[in-house]
Design a protein around this motif. Structure first.
Motif, PDB file in Angstrom:
ATOM      1  N   LYS A   1       6.998 -10.654  17.930  1.00 30.13           N
ATOM      2  CA  LYS A   1       7.759  -9.973  16.872  1.00 30.13           C
ATOM      3  C   LYS A   1       8.464  -8.730  17.414  1.00 30.13           C
ATOM      4  O   LYS A   1       9.575  -8.410  17.009  1.00 30.13           O
TER       5      LYS A   1
ATOM      6  N   SER B   1       1.370 -13.240  19.105  1.00 30.47           N
ATOM      7  CA  SER B   1       1.838 -13.041  17.730  1.00 30.47           C
ATOM      8  C   SER B   1       2.509 -11.668  17.589  1.00 30.47           C
ATOM      9  O   SER B   1       3.635 -11.543  17.096  1.00 30.47           O
ATOM     10  N   ILE B   2       1.804 -10.645  18.040  1.00 31.37           N
ATOM     11  CA  ILE B   2       2.341  -9.284  17.862  1.00 31.37           C
ATOM     12  C   ILE B   2       3.569  -9.058  18.746  1.00 31.37           C
ATOM     13  O   ILE B   2       4.621  -8.614  18.278  1.00 31.37           O
TER      14      ILE B   2
HETATM   15  N1  URA Z   1      -1.362  -8.861  13.585  1.00 33.43           N
HETATM   16  C1  URA Z   1      -0.431  -9.786  13.925  1.00 33.43           C
HETATM   17  O1  URA Z   1       0.767  -9.572  13.706  1.00 33.43           O
HETATM   18  N2  URA Z   1      -0.830 -10.927  14.506  1.00 33.43           N
HETATM   19  C2  URA Z   1      -2.112 -11.199  14.774  1.00 33.43           C
HETATM   20  O2  URA Z   1      -2.397 -12.247  15.313  1.00 33.43           O
HETATM   21  C3  URA Z   1      -3.088 -10.248  14.409  1.00 33.43           C
HETATM   22  C4  URA Z   1      -2.686  -9.079  13.809  1.00 33.43           C
END
Ligand code: URA
Length: 430
Positions: free
Chosen positions: A184, A180-181
């Motif tokens: 991005k 997820s992190i």
């Molecule tokens: N921050 C995020 O962007 N994704 C996650 O899964 C957890 C914290």
């Protein structure tokens, strides 16, 4: 290939191929795979985990699910796994960019008990947070920094998966958080990133060993994607600063930018900024902390914050006149009922109390009250006498004040002896 087979293979602990992961995520975004199947798959991943190759494949597939930003020069970014009274972005980004290092920070909204930078920024009159890629380039050119909301066009797979994870008890999974992190960061074109991985009662992964595993996974995924990635493990046993909410956290950031602020918050800001300063070549690793400390003391970061507000449409007068920020009409004061030392201020409970006051959302569609929040007048270890003010709750009509007070009572302890206090910065993972 069917969604059923992919879910079943992961449930049995098998390794998924890149083709399977790509097919599954694509099918979800195209509407061919249902939410309930993706929810089952997320649970299978949470229980069985993913190996480094699968985690990387998922990250890359998610990063390529939308547009990607490209800049003509290297840009840096920071990201936190989620905290309470953690207004570090509003200090670190202008501080690093005042060294001449371009910073593009794509931020999110509050989740559960944790605050979100975009909600905080929306407390600033006029500030635009929904920026197109063109706007991001324009603001960066004008001020050397950008803090914007992550748009549906960047890593859209993450937006969809995150919303499902939030309601299916699948947030606390190392591979899912890492993908997820870092998806991005890849989509945002970052060449370097510092990650603030929280540990302690208020963190997504409270145990230090889990947080360390997450930090190592994030660094490994980042390096594989060509992003210079470092992580700091920081303590989220208690709220990081003294202000929990939106306008109150902007005000808290302005205090730090003005040379004040609570020691723990300042230390985390300086440590994160030092990592980025070294990464951006402004100083050696040894000298970076003192460089950013001097820069903060000089007022350059505060000026940079004002320049950025101007470029992004915000009312820069708040820098000198923070009273222009919204403030809730009512206040309830919580006091100590006995002498002693504050031995516990549970970050999760305080964060949930702020949500009850209107500073966060209980349901996705709730509106934030930008002026609501909590000002803590003590931290863990503070000596108190009966009647000493522990916290001020700010709210407007309609807030669940009694719910907030109950949570605060449950989250705050006073004992006879001063407690051991950890952190705030526990270790670095490179
Ligand atoms: N921050 C995020 O962007 N994704 C996650 O899964 C957890 C914290």
């Amino acid at each position: 290939m069917t969604a059923y087979e992919v879910i079943a293979r992961k449930r049995r602990g098998k390794r998924l191929t890149r083709q399977e992961i790509q097919w599954f995520i694509r099918g979800y975004l195209d509407g061919d795979i249902a939410d309930y199947q993706v929810a089952a798959w997320l649970m299978a991943v949470t229980l069985q985990g993913m190996d480094p190759d699968e985690t990387w494949d998922l990250t890359e597939v998610m990063a390529f699910s939308g547009e990607r930003l490209h800049f003509p020069y290297p840009t840096l970014d920071k990201h936190s796994t989620g905290g309470v009274a953690d207004t570090t972005t509003l200090v670190v980004v202008p501080l690093v960019s005042s060294l001449g290092i371009p910073v593009v920070k794509l931020s999110g909204r509050g989740l559960g008990h944790t605050g979100g930078t975009i909600d905080k920024l929306e407390a600033i009159p006029g500030l635009e947070t929904a920026l197109s890629p063109q706007d991001i380039h324009r603001v960066l050119e004008a001020s050397g920094m950008v803090i914007a909301g992550q748009s549906a066009r960047l890593a859209p797979a993450d937006g969809h998966l995150y919303a499902l994870r939030d309601v299916t008890a699948t947030v606390d999974s190392v591979p899912l958080i890492a993908a997820s992190i870092m998806s991005k960061k890849l989509a945002a074109g970052a060449s370097g990133v510092v990650l603030d991985v929280k540990t302690g009662s208020g963190a997504i992964l409270p145990e230090l060993t889990q947080a360390r595993e997450l930090a190592r996974t994030l660094v490994a995924v980042g390096s594989r994607g060509g992003i210079n990635t470092r992580a700091l493990l920081t303590c989220m046993d208690q709220p990081l600063g003294r202000a929990v909410g939106n306008a109150v956290e902007v005000q808290a950031a302005l205090e730090v930018l003005g040379g004040g602020g609570p020691r723990r918050l300042v230390e985390v800001c300086l440590s994160l900024a030092a990592e980025l300063a070294a990464m951006g070549g402004a100083a050696s690793r040894v000298d970076a902390y003192s460089l950013v400390s001097q820069k903060l003391a000089s007022g350059a970061a505060r000026e940079q914050f004002a320049r950025w507000l101007r470029a992004q449409g915000g009312d820069e007068r708040i820098v000198d006149e923070p009273d222009r920020l919204p403030r809730a009409a009512m206040e309830r004061v919580l006091t100590a009922d006995r002498p002693g030392f504050v031995t516990r201020i549970d970050a999760r409970q305080v964060g949930m109390a702020a949500v009850r006051l209107g500073a966060g959302r209980r349901r996705k569609e709730d509106r934030i009250d930008p002026g609501a929040g909590i000002i803590l007048e003590a931290e863990v270890g503070t000596p108190v006498s009966p009647g000493a003010v522990l916290a001020r709750l700010r709210f407007n009509h309609g807030a669940d004040v009694s719910g907030a007070v109950k949570l605060m009572d449950a989250g705050l302890d006073i004992g006879e002896a001063p407690p051991a206090v950890r952190g705030p910065v526990l270790e670095a993972v490179r």
